[in-house]
Design an enzyme around this catalytic site. Structure first.
Site, short mmCIF file in Angstrom:
data_model
loop_
_atom_site.label_atom_id
_atom_site.label_comp_id
_atom_site.label_asym_id
_atom_site.label_seq_id
_atom_site.Cartn_x
_atom_site.Cartn_y
_atom_site.Cartn_z
N CYS A 112 31.97 -29.23 84.72
CA CYS A 112 32.32 -28.36 85.83
C CYS A 112 33.70 -28.68 86.36
O CYS A 112 34.04 -29.84 86.56
CB CYS A 112 31.29 -28.59 86.92
SG CYS A 112 31.69 -27.79 88.44
N HIS A 159 19.26 -24.59 97.00
CA HIS A 159 20.61 -24.01 96.91
C HIS A 159 21.15 -23.36 98.18
O HIS A 159 22.35 -23.05 98.24
CB HIS A 159 20.73 -23.01 95.76
CG HIS A 159 20.29 -23.56 94.44
ND1 HIS A 159 20.61 -24.82 94.01
CD2 HIS A 159 19.56 -23.00 93.43
CE1 HIS A 159 20.10 -25.02 92.80
NE2 HIS A 159 19.46 -23.95 92.44
N GLU A 174 17.60 -24.05 73.26
CA GLU A 174 18.23 -25.33 73.05
C GLU A 174 17.52 -26.42 73.84
O GLU A 174 16.95 -26.19 74.90
CB GLU A 174 19.70 -25.31 73.45
CG GLU A 174 20.32 -26.61 73.02
CD GLU A 174 21.78 -26.52 72.77
OE1 GLU A 174 22.19 -25.72 71.93
OE2 GLU A 174 22.51 -27.24 73.44
N GLY A 192 14.59 -20.61 81.59
CA GLY A 192 13.33 -20.03 82.03
C GLY A 192 12.75 -20.62 83.29
O GLY A 192 13.14 -21.69 83.75
N GLU A 193 11.84 -19.85 83.87
CA GLU A 193 11.14 -20.29 85.08
C GLU A 193 9.76 -20.79 84.64
O GLU A 193 8.87 -19.99 84.29
CB GLU A 193 11.03 -19.10 86.05
CG GLU A 193 10.09 -19.32 87.23
CD GLU A 193 10.29 -20.65 87.95
OE1 GLU A 193 11.39 -20.92 88.45
OE2 GLU A 193 9.31 -21.43 88.02
N CYS A 219 15.68 -32.40 78.11
CA CYS A 219 15.64 -31.17 78.91
C CYS A 219 15.04 -30.06 78.04
O CYS A 219 15.57 -29.73 76.98
CB CYS A 219 17.04 -30.81 79.36
SG CYS A 219 17.09 -29.28 80.29
N CYS A 244 15.09 -15.58 81.21
CA CYS A 244 14.35 -15.88 82.44
C CYS A 244 13.99 -14.58 83.12
O CYS A 244 14.77 -13.63 83.09
CB CYS A 244 15.20 -16.75 83.37
SG CYS A 244 14.32 -17.24 84.87
N SER A 276 10.98 -28.05 87.34
CA SER A 276 11.89 -27.44 88.30
C SER A 276 11.56 -25.96 88.46
O SER A 276 11.42 -25.23 87.49
CB SER A 276 13.34 -27.58 87.80
OG SER A 276 14.22 -26.85 88.62
N ASN A 301 28.31 -25.13 87.29
CA ASN A 301 28.94 -24.92 85.99
C ASN A 301 29.38 -23.48 85.85
O ASN A 301 28.54 -22.61 85.68
CB ASN A 301 27.93 -25.15 84.87
CG ASN A 301 27.78 -26.60 84.58
OD1 ASN A 301 28.76 -27.28 84.33
ND2 ASN A 301 26.55 -27.06 84.63
N CYS A 303 18.86 -15.28 89.31
CA CYS A 303 19.70 -16.03 90.25
C CYS A 303 21.16 -15.71 89.96
O CYS A 303 21.58 -15.71 88.79
CB CYS A 303 19.41 -17.52 90.14
SG CYS A 303 17.66 -17.88 90.46
N CYS A 341 23.39 -18.13 87.89
CA CYS A 341 22.82 -18.70 86.64
C CYS A 341 23.00 -17.73 85.48
O CYS A 341 22.61 -16.57 85.58
CB CYS A 341 21.34 -19.00 86.85
SG CYS A 341 20.50 -19.52 85.33
N1 SAH Z 1 14.15 -21.82 86.43
C1 SAH Z 1 13.99 -23.10 86.95
C2 SAH Z 1 14.36 -24.20 85.97
C3 SAH Z 1 15.55 -23.97 85.09
S1 SAH Z 1 17.11 -23.90 85.89
C4 SAH Z 1 14.76 -23.27 88.25
O1 SAH Z 1 15.52 -22.37 88.60
O2 SAH Z 1 14.56 -24.27 88.92
C5 SAH Z 1 17.39 -25.61 86.24
C6 SAH Z 1 18.36 -25.86 87.40
O3 SAH Z 1 19.71 -25.51 87.04
C7 SAH Z 1 18.05 -25.06 88.65
O4 SAH Z 1 18.17 -25.86 89.81
C8 SAH Z 1 19.12 -24.01 88.63
O5 SAH Z 1 19.31 -23.47 89.89
C9 SAH Z 1 20.30 -24.79 88.10
N2 SAH Z 1 21.40 -23.96 87.60
C10 SAH Z 1 21.33 -22.75 87.02
N3 SAH Z 1 22.57 -22.31 86.68
C11 SAH Z 1 23.44 -23.28 87.06
C12 SAH Z 1 24.86 -23.41 86.97
N4 SAH Z 1 25.61 -22.48 86.42
N5 SAH Z 1 25.42 -24.54 87.45
C13 SAH Z 1 24.65 -25.52 87.99
N6 SAH Z 1 23.30 -25.44 88.10
C14 SAH Z 1 22.70 -24.33 87.64
FE1 SF4 Z 2 17.08 -18.70 88.38
FE2 SF4 Z 2 16.19 -20.86 87.04
FE3 SF4 Z 2 15.87 -18.41 86.02
FE4 SF4 Z 2 18.29 -19.44 86.14
S1 SF4 Z 2 16.61 -20.22 84.92
S2 SF4 Z 2 17.70 -17.33 86.70
S3 SF4 Z 2 18.18 -20.62 88.02
S4 SF4 Z 2 14.98 -19.17 87.92
#
Ligand code: SAH
Ligand code: SF4
Length: 414
Positions: free
Chosen positions: A389, A271, A131, A215-216, A144, A151, A247, A346, A155, A158
């Site tokens: 949220c 974080h 998306e 994704g990362e 975005c 990914c 990011s 979220n 995390c 996430c």
């Molecule tokens: N993977 C990369 C980019 C995608 S995630 C990264 O982790 O930076 C983009 C951002 O959304 C990151 O800061 C991530 O930690 C945050 N994020 C992921 N899940 C979330 C959630 N449920 N609520 C708020 N932020 C979240």
């Molecule tokens: Fe972690 Fe970003 Fe991957 Fe979510 S998308 S698992 S926040 S690295």
């Protein structure tokens, strides 16, 4: 709409460790590949492959670049500056396809979401969906963009991290998200702007890009680098590198390289201020702890007071949101040209975390603000199509992966 994550069948990728999964490399390109999103070098290679003479390549690449990225042309036949013979040859071997829009939703505040099916297929699997979310305001609009399906990292807060299936997007699929957005927004010279929703007043419908979707991005380095090279190319889409933010969760060995080879704005998903907690929230921290991460940030090429690094900090109730944490955060970032982005968590079904209370977010934000950092906590956008949220539980339980992605992206919008 069915969430993208529900449509992708999880296959194969045995988790290498609790920290990283292996990305599948089983993408099968369509028989006729799309030229959209290729770097200039790859485009030159494609032309060479169909017999374009060496002394013609540079000129032809320049012509195609213009039709692709200035005009947004979707038909070889319309490329009037290109010889008829070459147009036919190109149409025989290539397409100008972008990801297909499976669904579109427009919020009352103008936020738009597109569910996109990626071209090509992956053997034995249903099509992959990602998306892309558009967040406009009166003067600017941020897109975005995703870099992977799923990914490789896990995390704990996430939802994307819970998906087992991971596939890297190609450069074309990353640029394709921008192209689709511009197609839908009529953001080409002869484009027709939609009458619903909000589009900023200037001559561009998409002014900023954040690599904050699924994704990362640094684990898909080459494709992201090439895609952002296309997006920032001054003879084409021409979005300034300062308006593009990548990011990362902290892939330390690639951060400085990203600065050198990609050169966009950097955001770090911090974080937590202690390794013990960050090990749990962002398990990649076990490999690259906070100290090494901040060292890489200090060495990020081009970081300055005018080009600050954004530190993202997701507000998790009772986990990382104490005043002590806020004080430790500002101590930790001392000496780094930084911005701090507090992101309301979220929630998603099954998560063990909750979003911090609003009063706590404000108190936290005050400490950060008093230390000299702007610490905006963004008002969630697109409430009607996304939910926010801490809102009605029934609403948040319905949040899909892409909706969460949208809300995260909104936190980046200034
Ligand atoms: N993977 C990369 C980019 C995608 S995630 C990264 O982790 O930076 C983009 C951002 O959304 C990151 O800061 C991530 O930690 C945050 N994020 C992921 N899940 C979330 C959630 N449920 N609520 C708020 N932020 C979240
Ligand atoms: Fe972690 Fe970003 Fe991957 Fe979510 S998308 S698992 S926040 S690295």
């Amino acid at each position: 709409m069915t969430p993208a994550s529900d449509l992708a069948l999880p296959v194969a990728p045995a988790a290498e460790s609790a920290i990283e999964k292996t990305a599948l490399e089983c993408y099968v390109a369509p028989a006729k590949p799309s030229l959209v999103g290729l770097s200039r070098a790859a485009l030159a290679e494609a032309l060479r492959g169909v017999g374009v003479a060496d002394n013609q390549i540079k000129m032809r690449v320049q012509q195609l670049w213009h039709w692709l990225y200035v005009r947004g042309t979707q038909d070889f036949g319309a490329m009037t500056s290109v010889s008829k013979h070459l147009r036919l040859l190109l149409a025989q071997h290539f397409t100008l396809a972008r990801p297909a829009v499976v669904a579109e939703q427009v919020s009352a505040d103008g936020t738009r979401k597109w569910l996109l099916q990626l071209p090509g297929e992956v053997e034995g699997e249903r099509p992959h969906l990602v998306e892309c979310v558009y967040i406009p305001d009166s003067e600017r609009a941020t897109l975005c963009v995703s870099s992977q399906v799923g990914c490789t990292l896990n995390c704990s807060f996430c939802h994307t991290g819970t998906q087992r299936l991971v596939r890297n997007l190609t450069s074309g699929e990353i640029v394709g998200q921008v192209m689709v957005a511009r197609d839908r927004l009529g953001d080409w010279p002869d484009g027709v702007r939609p009458t619903d929703g909000l589009i900023p007043s200037g001559d561009r419908a998409v002014t900023n890009i954040v690599m904050m979707g699924m994704g990362e991005p640094l684990y898909n380095f080459e494709a992201v680098r090439d895609a952002l090279g296309v997006v920032t190319d001054g003879d084409g889409i021409g979005i300034s590198r300062r308006r593009v933010t990548l990011s990362t969760s902290g892939v330390v060995p690639l951060i400085v390289r990203a600065g050198e080879e990609i050169g966009v704005m950097l955001a770090i998903s911090l974080h937590a201020v202690r390794d013990e907690l960050r090990d749990e929230l962002v398990p990649l921290n076990r490999k690259y702890p906070i100290r090494t991460l901040l060292e890489a940030c200090r060495n990020y090429p081009g970081a300055s007071n005018a080009r600050r690094i954004t530190f993202e900090y997701v507000m998790l109730k009772g986990v990382n949101d104490s005043i002590e944490d806020a004080k430790a955060l500002v101590r930790l970032l001392k000496g780094i040209p930084a911005k701090i982005n507090l992101i309301p968590f979220n929630p998603w079904p099954g998560t063990r975390y909750e979003c911090s209370d609003w009063e706590q977010i404000e108190k936290f934000s005050e400490v950060v603000f008093n230390a000299g950092y702007a610490s905006p906590v963004r008002t969630p956008r697109g409430r009607d199509i996304l939910a926010a949220c801490g809102q009605l539980k029934s609403e948040t339980e319905k949040l899909s992966a892409r909706e969460r992605m949208a809300l995260r992206a909104m936190a980046m919008t200034e």
